[in-house]
Each structure stands twice: as C-alpha cells, then as structure tokens.
Design an enzyme around this catalytic site. Structure first.
Site, PDB file in Angstrom:
ATOM      1  N   GLU A   1     -65.112 -14.792  33.558  1.00 53.19           N
ATOM      2  CA  GLU A   1     -66.453 -15.044  33.947  1.00 53.19           C
ATOM      3  C   GLU A   1     -66.700 -16.342  34.697  1.00 53.19           C
ATOM      4  O   GLU A   1     -66.149 -16.675  35.089  1.00 53.19           O
ATOM      5  CB  GLU A   1     -67.262 -14.829  32.869  1.00 53.19           C
ATOM      6  CG  GLU A   1     -68.618 -14.707  33.186  1.00 53.19           C
ATOM      7  CD  GLU A   1     -69.538 -13.939  31.715  1.00 53.19           C
ATOM      8  OE1 GLU A   1     -69.040 -14.186  30.677  1.00 53.19           O
ATOM      9  OE2 GLU A   1     -70.934 -13.855  32.034  1.00 53.19           O
TER      10      GLU A   1
ATOM     11  N   ASN B   1     -73.475  -5.229  31.178  1.00 52.78           N
ATOM     12  CA  ASN B   1     -73.150  -5.466  30.178  1.00 52.78           C
ATOM     13  C   ASN B   1     -73.806  -6.437  29.093  1.00 52.78           C
ATOM     14  O   ASN B   1     -75.305  -7.010  29.957  1.00 52.78           O
ATOM     15  CB  ASN B   1     -72.499  -6.818  30.721  1.00 52.78           C
ATOM     16  CG  ASN B   1     -72.022  -8.051  29.688  1.00 52.78           C
ATOM     17  OD1 ASN B   1     -70.951  -7.614  29.024  1.00 52.78           O
ATOM     18  ND2 ASN B   1     -72.930  -9.123  29.142  1.00 52.78           N
ATOM     19  N   GLU B   2     -74.196  -5.538  28.116  1.00 52.46           N
ATOM     20  CA  GLU B   2     -75.007  -6.126  27.008  1.00 52.46           C
ATOM     21  C   GLU B   2     -75.766  -5.980  27.073  1.00 52.46           C
ATOM     22  O   GLU B   2     -76.671  -6.954  27.299  1.00 52.46           O
ATOM     23  CB  GLU B   2     -75.083  -7.982  26.206  1.00 52.46           C
ATOM     24  CG  GLU B   2     -73.283  -8.427  25.519  1.00 52.46           C
ATOM     25  CD  GLU B   2     -73.175  -9.208  25.157  1.00 52.46           C
ATOM     26  OE1 GLU B   2     -73.731 -10.674  25.184  1.00 52.46           O
ATOM     27  OE2 GLU B   2     -71.974  -9.523  24.607  1.00 52.46           O
TER      28      GLU B   2
ATOM     29  N   TYR C   1     -67.738 -11.160  18.095  1.00 50.76           N
ATOM     30  CA  TYR C   1     -67.078 -12.400  18.738  1.00 50.76           C
ATOM     31  C   TYR C   1     -66.853 -12.653  16.770  1.00 50.76           C
ATOM     32  O   TYR C   1     -68.230 -12.406  15.757  1.00 50.76           O
ATOM     33  CB  TYR C   1     -67.945 -13.400  19.647  1.00 50.76           C
ATOM     34  CG  TYR C   1     -68.191 -13.072  20.547  1.00 50.76           C
ATOM     35  CD1 TYR C   1     -66.723 -13.947  21.268  1.00 50.76           C
ATOM     36  CD2 TYR C   1     -68.536 -12.614  21.366  1.00 50.76           C
ATOM     37  CE1 TYR C   1     -66.562 -13.905  22.608  1.00 50.76           C
ATOM     38  CE2 TYR C   1     -68.920 -12.364  22.846  1.00 50.76           C
ATOM     39  CZ  TYR C   1     -67.893 -13.303  23.383  1.00 50.76           C
ATOM     40  OH  TYR C   1     -67.502 -12.777  24.903  1.00 50.76           O
TER      41      TYR C   1
ATOM     42  N   GLU D   1     -64.821  -7.349  24.977  1.00 51.03           N
ATOM     43  CA  GLU D   1     -65.321  -9.075  23.865  1.00 51.03           C
ATOM     44  C   GLU D   1     -65.130  -9.260  23.328  1.00 51.03           C
ATOM     45  O   GLU D   1     -65.654  -8.190  21.863  1.00 51.03           O
ATOM     46  CB  GLU D   1     -67.163  -9.821  24.839  1.00 51.03           C
ATOM     47  CG  GLU D   1     -67.147  -9.217  26.331  1.00 51.03           C
ATOM     48  CD  GLU D   1     -68.298  -9.886  26.872  1.00 51.03           C
ATOM     49  OE1 GLU D   1     -68.705 -11.119  25.806  1.00 51.03           O
ATOM     50  OE2 GLU D   1     -69.053  -9.378  27.633  1.00 51.03           O
TER      51      GLU D   1
ATOM     52  N   GLN E   1     -61.915 -16.189  26.609  1.00 52.11           N
ATOM     53  CA  GLN E   1     -61.684 -16.076  27.887  1.00 52.11           C
ATOM     54  C   GLN E   1     -60.686 -16.273  27.997  1.00 52.11           C
ATOM     55  O   GLN E   1     -60.149 -16.678  27.884  1.00 52.11           O
ATOM     56  CB  GLN E   1     -63.452 -16.003  29.051  1.00 52.11           C
ATOM     57  CG  GLN E   1     -64.122 -15.575  28.865  1.00 52.11           C
ATOM     58  CD  GLN E   1     -65.285 -15.070  29.858  1.00 52.11           C
ATOM     59  OE1 GLN E   1     -65.079 -16.194  30.781  1.00 52.11           O
ATOM     60  NE2 GLN E   1     -66.607 -14.952  29.466  1.00 52.11           N
TER      61      GLN E   1
END
Ligand code: AHR
Length: 514
Positions: A46, A193-194, A260, A317, A366
């Site tokens: 990113e 995204n999200e 996460y 992610e 990432q």
C-alpha cells in the site's frame, strides 16, 4: 510462588501427557483434498509509510541499485520467496486514489496528501505502469484495488479500459503513449476496500447495491477479464458475506475478508511487538482459531447461498498489528517482527490450507516495512524478518494438493486462562510429487515429540527446515547478526517408527522420504 508451582504442574502435565499417550500425526495420502492456491501466499503493498517509497521504490536515479526504480535487493529477496501475487494500491489509500494522477511523466504528476497514513506528501511516482513493472519483475499476478469511496463508476471503468484495451480507443492510445503497447494483465480487481470503515462506512445492503450498479459498467476483453472482488466483512462478522452472496450476481467472483491480530485483542492499546510476557505470546497465537471459526461460519453461509461454489474467499489483509515502534510516525505502522510473528504466519497458513476449497487467496499486511512485513529496510540495507522465513519454509505448499492430517493426543498449551492446541499440522502433495508436512509447536517453553504415520505405515525419513530461536521475541535487526534463520532438519525412522522432535516455539516443514 503459586505461579511457579502452576507452571511446574503445567510442565509436568505436558510431559506426562506426552508419555501417557503418544502424540501421532496421521496423514491420509490417498485422500486428496482441494488444491492450495499459490495466491494464499499473496502479498499486499500500500502507499503507506515506507512500504513502497524507500522500501521498494527508490526511483531510477537513485544510487541504490535498482531496475527502473525498483530496488534490486528487495526484488531479489521477494523473487526468492516466490511471491505469487501483489495487491495494490491499498487498503484505505485505494478509496482516495485517482489513477489518472499516476500516469504520464513522473515530474508532472500531482502531489497529494496521503490523508490516511501520516498526512505526508504523495507524489504519485508509483502509478499503474510502475506497479505492473513491479509485478512483471517479480513474475507475480496483479491485484488492483479500485476506488469506490471517492471515485465514480466512470473513473473505475476507464481505469480498467486503460489497462486492458487492445484496440484503438483513446485510452488504449494513451497507455501506448505512456510506454505500454500491449495491455496489462489484470488478474484481480476489487471494488472498494473495507467499505464498512475507511472505504465509506457503508451498510452491507447499501454496498451490495453500489456493487451491482458499478460492476455493470466494468468491461474488459474476454481474455483479460479479472476476477472481480467485493469488499466483505471484518474479523468474525460474516454478515457481509451473507448479504453479498445472496444479492449480487454479475461480475462477482470473490469476497474479501480482513482480520488482524492484536495481543490485547483490541484496537486501542494493542500491545508491544517485543519484550512481551508469555501470556501475550499465547494470546496472539491462540487467536488464529478465531480465523478458523470465521472461515467455518463463512463456508456455511456460502454453501447455503452459493451451493455451486462459484464464489471464492480472499483473506486480503491479515497479520499482526502492534502499538507503533516508539519514535516512529504512528501513521507509518512500523513494528518489529519476531519469532512470534513467524509462528503466527505459519498458523494462518495451516488454517488457510484447511479451508482451501473456498480460500483461494490471502494477502499478508504488508510486504515491506509496514505491519507484519517480510522485509525491513533502512537506506541501502535490508533485513529478512522471521515472517519472511516462515513464508520461505512454506513455499512447497503453493499449488500443492491438500491432504487430511490429524494429530492424535494433541497436548493442550495453557498460560493463565488462555489455552490452545499445542501443535498444529498441515500436509499436502507438492507440485513436484513429494509429500510435505508443516508443523508448528506453539508452546513457548516445552518441546514435543510426535510420530508420523502416512496411511498405515511409518515413512523412512523426513528432510526439511526448522525455524526457531532462543527468545519468544527474537528478531533480525539491521546491522546485527540475525537471530531467526532456518536451519536444516531431518529425522530417520528407527524400530519402524519415525519420530519428529519439535523444539519449543518452532516451525518445521519437511518432505517425506520413502
Ligand atoms: O494495512 C493497513 C490498513 O488496515 C489498510 O489500509 C486497511 O484496509 C486496514 O484497515
């Protein structure tokens, strides 16, 4: 004193347990399951901190050796890792990214503010052409994440046309003028995204309608049609998967899910990347079971709404997220990477393999310098993190055929009130025809021994690699000798038994011989 006695009791229970009932890994090599898609080992880059700029992109005029701006050392290390796929340009950044600002002469590109990540200038030096140069240098597939937050259906449709058009349209001509004759190969394209958060704070029903509207206008030549991805749920919430799989029909191939892992289990006060006690070791590793449960729940939802199994799940992610490294820009998401992160990665792989029928991609967050990175850089130096080595050990599982693997008498690992299975295993037939086994011993203090049975018999030997270290937070730091590096591992059968010894806090990946 009480604590010490409890620890001693737990240690005795482990040892006695192992003696009373032998731990055995049974692999059914004649019951092949789904293929473990190589993109389960995908990466995410990113526009965030030094994840791309400095970490990978230094520009063609840099003194740091580079190929057309991309660092040679970083590309070399990523190629060794057989990176199969890269997702770009975000993350939250994607929903504020306007592709036209990243094409044409670099000196003329607009300078924007990266409002999501530290408010730093974004000079758009890395744009569409540079990204495809990166993936082509890596020999990886491209996953482009479109802007649904601040873009328009027209802007998104035109980006796809710019990348994929073969004919003589103005956009195809513009691409050629910017140095690319043949279309770029776009393997995957996501709409937002999200979208439950930084991508627009939407409700799933609202997003599903938006998706249907925007996806209608996404057209490419048939031979360059990407798989289209909807932004799905977060953590343990499967509502998004339910709503999307019930209502969307057109240009819809997969749903992206994010999860996460924080030591505290909370966004606020996540916990430290280093210098942590054993209860924060186990709190991280034990949380991988939540991902397993979420995938099991998702499978139930999808099997109901999509019984023909057309939809894929992409965990695009995942990874560890700690409090920012003291002294760093908190918007740059810089954190140390330790042995704990390597085990966390290996446990994720084992779970993704177990759900390989639906999970066809995952992207660790990432790739370089950000969150659970593979590589950390400083100026012209780089270091390979423990997570890099976990990925390296597991490369034989890319496109391997999964096999059922069961651990009998799996010991319980317990610290305070938290417990988890002490051992985790996966098995697969690699593309080279060999049988591979991946094992994780999550126990931070106790080694384990297990016997291996393939079908009805014990194999003759195993050979592979072991990753462990002296401390739970052992790391590889720039300018210091690396503490976490893989070493050769092998075991031979004796008296008709093949026993594998797993040190405390270790990962072992082996090929079975005979
Ligand atoms: O990976 C960092 C950020 O985490 C991403 O930009 C966003 O999608 C997620 O919240």
């Amino acid at each position: 004193m009480k604590k010490q006695l409890a620890a001693l009791a737990a240690c005795l229970a482990w040892t006695l347990g192992a003696q009373a009932a032998d731990i055995k890994l049974v692999v059914n090599a004649d019951q092949p399951g789904p293929v473990i898609h190589r993109n389960i080992y995908g990466q995410f880059a990113e526009h965030l901190g030094t994840g791309i700029y400095e970490g990978m992109w230094v520009g063609p005029d840099s003194k740091i050796p580079n190929v057309r701006g991309w660092r040679k050392d970083v590309i070399g290390a990523l190629k060794d890792l057989k990176v199969p796929l890269v997702r770009w340009p975000g993350g939250c950044f994607a929903d504020e990214y306007h592709w036209r600002e990243g094409i044409g002469p670099r000196a003329k590109r607009p300078i924007k503010v990266n409002s999501n990540w530290g408010g730093v200038p974004e000079n758009n030096a890395v744009g569409t052409h540079e990204f495809f140069d990166l993936v082509e240098q890596l020999g990886a597939e491209a996953y482009v994440n479109g802007n649904m937050g601040t873009g328009s259906p027209q802007e998104m449709a035109e980006w796809l046309e710019y990348m994929t058009a073969e004919g003589n349209s103005s956009l195809a001509q513009a691409r050629r003028k910017n140095g690319r004759d043949k279309p770029f190969r776009v393997h995957y394209f996501a709409l937002g995204n999200e979208t439950w958060g930084c991508g627009g704070n939407m409700r799933p029903e609202y997003y599903a309608d938006m998706y249907k509207h925007w996806a209608t206008f996404l057209k490419t030549p048939e031979n360059n049609r990407p798989k289209f991805i909807a932004s799905g749920g977060n953590d343990q919430d499967t509502t998004w998967e339910d709503v999307l799989s019930k209502s969307v029909k057109y240009n819809f191939d997969a749903i992206a899910h994010h999860a996460y892992t924080f030591p505290s289990g909370k966004w606020e006060g996540k916990g430290s990347a280093v210098g942590f006690p054993e209860d924060e070791w186990i709190s991280m590793l034990s949380q991988v079971s939540k991902i397993d449960n979420t995938l099991a729940k998702t499978t139930v939802v999808l099997d109901k709404n999509d019984p023909k199994k057309k939809l894929e799940i992409y965990f695009d992610e995942w990874g560890s997220w700690y409090d920012p490294e003291p002294g760093s820009n908190p918007g740059f998401l810089v954190q140390r990477n330790t042995l704990r992160d390597a085990l966390l990665a290996a446990l994720h792989f084992n779970v993704f393999h177990a759900h390989a029928d639906r999970v066809k991609m995952s992207n660790v967050a990432q790739m370089v310098n950000v969150l659970q990175a593979m590589i950390q850089t400083s100026k012209d130096k780089l270091v390979l993190t423990p997570t890099y080595h976990a990925f390296a050990l597991y490369t034989p599982f890319q496109d391997a055929t999964s096999l059922p693997a069961t651990i009998e008498n799996n010991p319980v690992y317990k610290v305070g009130a938290t417990e988890m299975p002490g051992l985790s295993a996966t098995a697969a037939r690699g593309k080279d025809g060999k049988l591979y086994i991946g094992l994780v011993n999550s126990n931070a203090t106790q080694s384990a021994e297990l016997t291996l049975q393939v079908g009805a018999s014990a194999p003759k030997a195993v050979k592979g690699k072991l990753l462990t270290a002296g401390a739970m937070d052992a790391q590889n730091e720039l300018g210091k000798s690396a503490q976490v590096v893989p070493v050769a591992y092998e075991a031979q059968a004796a008296d008709g038994k093949l026993t594998l010894k797993l040190p405390a806090k270790s990962i072992v990946v082996v090929a079975v011989e005979g």
